[in-house]
Design an enzyme around this catalytic site. Structure first.
Site, PDB file in Angstrom:
ATOM      1  N   CYS A 151       0.812  -1.221   0.000  1.00 22.37           N
ATOM      2  CA  CYS A 151       0.000   0.000   0.000  1.00 22.37           C
ATOM      3  C   CYS A 151       0.846   1.272   0.000  1.00 22.37           C
ATOM      4  O   CYS A 151       0.487   2.264  -0.635  1.00 22.37           O
ATOM      5  CB  CYS A 151      -0.990  -0.006   1.157  1.00 22.37           C
ATOM      6  SG  CYS A 151      -0.256  -0.087   2.798  1.00 22.37           S
ATOM      7  N   ASP A 330      -8.082   5.233  -1.570  1.00 22.15           N
ATOM      8  CA  ASP A 330      -7.661   4.036  -0.836  1.00 22.15           C
ATOM      9  C   ASP A 330      -7.055   3.017  -1.800  1.00 22.15           C
ATOM     10  O   ASP A 330      -7.721   2.581  -2.740  1.00 22.15           O
ATOM     11  CB  ASP A 330      -8.875   3.432  -0.128  1.00 22.15           C
ATOM     12  CG  ASP A 330      -8.509   2.325   0.841  1.00 22.15           C
ATOM     13  OD1 ASP A 330      -7.337   1.898   0.842  1.00 22.15           O
ATOM     14  OD2 ASP A 330      -9.397   1.892   1.594  1.00 22.15           O
ATOM     15  N   HIS A 332      -6.270  -0.062  -1.058  1.00 19.15           N
ATOM     16  CA  HIS A 332      -6.548  -1.423  -0.600  1.00 19.15           C
ATOM     17  C   HIS A 332      -7.738  -2.018  -1.352  1.00 19.15           C
ATOM     18  O   HIS A 332      -8.725  -2.474  -0.757  1.00 19.15           O
ATOM     19  CB  HIS A 332      -6.805  -1.428   0.906  1.00 19.15           C
ATOM     20  CG  HIS A 332      -5.683  -0.867   1.706  1.00 19.15           C
ATOM     21  ND1 HIS A 332      -5.576   0.485   1.986  1.00 19.15           N
ATOM     22  CD2 HIS A 332      -4.602  -1.459   2.272  1.00 19.15           C
ATOM     23  CE1 HIS A 332      -4.473   0.686   2.700  1.00 19.15           C
ATOM     24  NE2 HIS A 332      -3.865  -0.470   2.883  1.00 19.15           N
TER      25      HIS A 332
END
Length: 492
Positions: A151, A330, A332
């Protein structure tokens, strides 16, 4: 998600699982346990989406009626739901986990690829990403996904990709409305393949070299990310590739006028821009409240290209704010590597999330894009007028006190960062960073938390006899070429 929808979703998912389970059993892979984890946590993923803004499912509050700032552009008196703002956010480049890319060999003494299988259940589309990369999950020798560990690389890529987009397409570029071959060229530079200059493969390659020696499957921190960006940008610069961006890394957040001027006037070829990266730590467990306004101020400047950071072990790409809520993309969200006929749309999203600045992890990488000397002077003036507490400007690097002005105060609440010049092997890079365990902190003087500068009165009134304030801080410094670093601030 309704109960009926959940039931239908579960039935179809279980059918998919049963079709794959026999093959997995033959290959010796315990898929039953993995599937159990996926199905039992799927509802948790839905609940984790509660902070996500969607066009059709929102109740506007007074907080949301405040102005919105997106990488230096301010929208006043417009709902955050407004299509203009949504289009601006959609135009930002979004980098996410990918599955099924060309294998990256593991290190013998590094993490094992299969050790990250269980982490898939905590991502937003675990089922599709698992099956798209099913055979890759059975490969014990190579990584074919960065789920669970990539990430920080992805948010660093996002920061760099939006830097290039801002530099070459301008602040007004709107993806979908404005079609540009240059946009596609920028995305191509970040494809998950070794030939792409800013690919995941190449981030890992340069980080695996001395001094960082990060292994595939290991998490990156802001320091590793900033050094990787510098090395990769240097490679593009030296090859006369598209977008000659020079990178300056300042751990201490000190900027020196003479160095910036020299880079724009003496380098050949002249850089298209300078990307200033600040791998900083602005507190202990959370960002010290003294820095809240300064973090927001930096995002509001037109030179901002965002922040890579977020929560412990979870990095996000922050591109703006509304009130005290930071807005972010994000990473993820695993996506399968696709062919180029459809890949570009997967680098943009309508979904964005928010995080209160109160809850932000103090370790982050801040990006600033300087296009020329006048741009630098404008940036410096803006920071000075707002009394920004993160950045510090100095006319010259020769006489500047690189240890900062805090040596007379005790440094108790920070991780100590040691920079050793003897570890330099590549002259253009700064050197390894060794973290001292907290168990050793009681015997060490010289902890530097930037917030202490403003807590000095409290610090003076609460002296700790275990610290000897008369003992000087013993930290070696390195300044190499156009890059300069310092340990004056606490860093991860």
């Amino acid at each position: 998600m309704s109960n009926r929808d959940s039931s239908e979703h579960g039935d179809s998912s279980n059918k998919i699982a049963s079709n794959e389970c026999n093959e997995a059993t033959k290959l010796g892979f315990n898929f039953t346990q993995l599937w159990s984890q996926i199905t039992t946590t799927y509802s948790l993923i839905d609940r984790n989406d509660s902070n996500m803004f969607n066009r059709d499912e929102r109740v506007e509050s007074e907080q949301e009626k405040k102005s919105v700032v997106i990488l230096g552009k301010k929208y006043d008196d417009i709902s955050v739901d407004d299509g203009v703002i949504e289009q601006d956010i959609y135009s930002k480049i979004w980098l996410t986990y990918r599955t099924g890319f060309e294998p990256i060999a593991k290190c013998l003494d590094g993490p094992q690829p299969l050790s990250f299988v269980q982490s898939m259940v905590f991502n937003r589309n675990p089922i599709s990403s698992t099956f798209n990369n099913f055979h890759g999950l059975l490969d014990n020798d190579n990584f074919t996904t960065d789920v669970g560990w990539g990430c920080m690389i992805r948010t660093s890529q996002a920061l760099l990709a939006n830097t290039y987009q801002l530099l070459f397409l301008g602040r007004g570029f709107s993806y979908g409305r404005d079609r540009s071959p240059r946009h596609d060229e920028i995305i191509d530079m970040f494809m998950d393949e070794p030939r792409a200059p800013f690919s995941l493969h190449n981030f890992i390659k340069v980080a695996s070299e001395s001094p960082l020696k990060v292994k595939p499957g290991q998490w990156f921190g802001p320091n590793a990310a900033s050094l990787s960006i510098k090395r990769l940008c240097d490679n593009v610069y030296e090859s006369n590739g598209t977008g000659r961006v020079k990178v300056v890394i300042s751990e201490s957040s000190n900027l020196y006028d003479d160095i910036i001027t020299q880079m724009f006037t003496t380098l050949n070829p002249v850089p298209d821009a300078i990307l200033v990266l600040l791998p900083v730590r602005l507190g202990i467990d959370k960002v010290n409240p003294l820095y809240h306004a300064s973090v927001l101020e930096l995002l509001a400047l037109r030179q901002s290209v965002g922040i890579a950071g977020g929560k412990p072990s979870s990095s996000f790409y922050f591109f703006g704010y509304k009130g005290n809520d930071l807005l972010y993309l994000d990473p993820h969200y695993p996506q399968f590597v696709r062919n180029k006929t459809s890949v570009y749309d997967t680098y943009h999203t309508n979904s964005y999330q928010k995080l209160s600045v109160d809850d932000m992890d103090p370790s982050m990488m801040i990006g600033i894009l300087i296009k020329d000397i006048n741009d630098y002077e404008d940036f410096k003036s803006s920071c000075t007028k707002s009394s920004n507490k993160i950045l510090h400007f100095h006319p010259t690097s020769e006489k500047a006190d690189r240890r900062g002005s805090l040596s007379e105060f005790k440094r108790k609440n920070s991780e100590f960062v040691c920079i050793e010049s003897k570890d330099v092997q590549r002259r253009e890079d700064f050197i390894t960073i060794d973290n001292v365990s907290r168990d050793d902190l009681n015997n060490m003087e010289g902890f530097i938390d930037m917030a202490d500068e403003f807590d000095s009165e409290i610090d003076q009134n609460n002296k700790d006899d275990n610290f000897d304030d008369d003992e000087p801080v013993n930290v070696s410094q390195t300044s190499i070429g156009e890059e300069y670093t310092s340990t004056a601030g606490s860093r991860p």
